[in-house]
Design a protein around this motif. Sequence first.
Motif, short mmCIF file in Angstrom:
data_model
loop_
_atom_site.label_atom_id
_atom_site.label_comp_id
_atom_site.label_asym_id
_atom_site.label_seq_id
_atom_site.Cartn_x
_atom_site.Cartn_y
_atom_site.Cartn_z
N UNK A 57 0.62 -1.09 0.10
CA UNK A 57 -0.16 -0.02 -0.05
C UNK A 57 0.89 1.32 -0.06
N UNK A 58 2.17 1.34 0.28
CA UNK A 58 3.08 2.40 0.30
C UNK A 58 3.13 2.97 -1.09
N UNK A 59 2.72 2.16 -2.08
CA UNK A 59 2.86 2.64 -3.54
C UNK A 59 2.08 3.49 -3.73
N UNK B 291 -2.83 1.98 -19.95
CA UNK B 291 -1.47 1.82 -19.75
C UNK B 291 -0.25 2.55 -20.52
N UNK B 292 -0.67 2.89 -21.67
CA UNK B 292 -0.25 3.80 -22.50
C UNK B 292 -0.08 5.04 -21.78
N UNK B 293 -1.31 5.60 -21.08
CA UNK B 293 -1.30 6.70 -20.44
C UNK B 293 -0.27 6.94 -19.33
N UNK C 64 6.23 8.20 -17.54
CA UNK C 64 7.65 7.85 -17.96
C UNK C 64 7.98 6.33 -17.95
N UNK C 65 9.01 5.96 -18.38
CA UNK C 65 9.66 4.72 -18.20
C UNK C 65 9.76 3.95 -16.95
N UNK D 208 5.27 0.42 -11.77
CA UNK D 208 3.84 0.11 -11.74
C UNK D 208 3.69 -1.16 -11.89
N UNK D 209 4.12 -1.64 -13.15
CA UNK D 209 3.84 -3.36 -13.70
C UNK D 209 4.24 -4.13 -12.53
N UNK D 210 5.47 -3.86 -11.99
CA UNK D 210 6.03 -4.76 -11.28
C UNK D 210 5.06 -4.93 -9.98
N UNK D 211 4.72 -3.79 -9.39
CA UNK D 211 3.79 -3.72 -8.03
C UNK D 211 2.37 -4.26 -8.63
N UNK D 212 1.95 -4.33 -9.88
CA UNK D 212 0.60 -4.65 -10.27
C UNK D 212 0.63 -6.16 -10.33
#
Length: 456
Positions: free
Chosen positions: A81-83, A355-357, A363-364, A370-374
Motif C-alpha cells: 500500500x505504500x505505492x 497503460x500507455x497513459x 515515464x518509463x 507500476x507493472x512490477x507492483x501490479x
Amino acid sequence: MRNDIYRIRIRWYVHLLGWLDAVIKFSSIIHFYIFTAICGAAISFSSLYLFHLAMGLMFLSLIVIATKKPLPIKVQSTKLHYFFVFMFIYYTFTLLWSISPSSTALYIFYITCGGVLALSIVYYGDNEKTLSNIFKISCVAFSLEIFLSLLEVYTPFRLPVSPFSSYLHLFGRASSDTYILAGLANSEGVPTGFQWNPNNLSTTMAIIFPFFLFHKNARIKWLGVVAVIIIINASGSRANLLAILLMFLLSLLFYKKIKFLIGITIILPFYYFIPIITNYFYNSSFGIGVKYSVVAFANTLTGENEKGDSIDVRRTLINQGLESLKDTYGIGIGGGASKTIHSGFGESASMHNFWIEILVEGGVLFFFLFVIWYATITFRLFRISYRAKNETLGYYASSSCLAMIGFIPAAISASSTIYLLPMWLMFGFAIAVINVYYKKVKSQKCVDMDSKVANI
C-alpha cells in the motif's frame, strides 16, 4: 475581540464534531464513504461529488479521534500500500517537467482521492470482519448500480445525473459535457450507471464480474453474470467483452482445470460458429458486438482498419503519445498532460489506453515500477486463492486476482481510468485481502509454535 470570536467558533466546532463522533460510529462513516465512492458522479453537482464530502467527513472524524487518543494505525503485513504514497510523491515531482502543470495538478488531485480511498480500505479492512463489511457495503452499492443500469437498457429511465438525461442542466453540467453523445447514433438503451460514461460503466462491470463468477450461490452467480454481460453488451464496449471472456476462460483453466476443455468446447462455437450459422443471431447486437470485438482487437495490432474509425483514432493518439515520450527521453510528459499533445482531437483528447497513459505521462521508470507492483499483487492473490484454508478469504483472493487480470484489457476501453473510483477500490481491497491472509498465517504459526512448546 476578533481572536476571542475565533476561539469560540473553533471550540464550538470541536464540540460539534465530538458530538457527531459520539452519535455516529467511525465504521459507519467509512461504510458511507465507500458507498459514495461507488456512486461517484451519480450523486454530484457539477464537479463536486458526495464522495468528496464523505472524504472530508472521514478526515474530520479522524481529527476528533486523534484529539482524544492516538490513532490506532496498525502495521500491515506487507508494504504494497505504500505505492499509493509513492505514486502521489512521484507525480508531484512531475510538476517540475510537466508540459501542462495545470493538468498535472488536477491529475494529482485524482490520485489523492483514489489513493485515500485505497488506503482507507487497507487500514480499515485489516481483519476478516471489517474486510467482509467492506465487501457487503460494496455489494449493496454495485447491486443498485446493476439494477439501475438494466432499467436504462430496457426502459426510458435515466439517472438525473446522466449525460443522456434531460435534467442534466439542473446539476451544474452543461450540454458541452455530453461529448460522448457524438459517438453514438442512438443513446436509447445505452446505460451509464453511476459512472457517467458507458465505457467506464463497462470497465466497472468487468471488475466485479469475477465476484459473481466465483460466488457459491448459483442463483446470485448466474443472475450476476448474465446482468454484467447484458450491461457490457448494451454499452458497446469491445474491450470489456473480451475481458469477461478472458476471465471466464482463466477461471476454468486456473481453478477448474477439469472443466477447462469442456468450457473451450462450448465457448468457442458460441462466439464464432453460431453467429455464422444463425443469421438472426449474427445480426443481433450481441453477435455483432462479439464479432467486432475480435476484429477490432486484431485490427488494432495489424493496423487494418478504415481511416477515421475509433480504433484508428485511438492508435493515432497512442502514436502521438509515444512520440512525446521519445522527445522527453523516457522521463514522461507529466500526469494528465497527454490532453495537451492531443488538443487537436477536442474532448477525445485522453489517451484512451490506461497503460500507455501511465507510460507516456509517468515515464518509463514509473511504468516499470507500476507493472512490477501490479504483477506482485496479482501473483500473491493467485497463490492465496490456492493456499487459503479460509473459504471467505479464498473467494476474495480468487475474485480479486481475476479482476486484476481482467482489468488489463478492460482499462483500454475507457478514455482514462485514473478517476474511476472502482479501480482504486479494487486495488485497496486486493491489498487488504493479502494483508489479512498473511496476518492469519502469522498468527497460526504462533499458535502452532506455542502448542509445540507446550508439548515439550
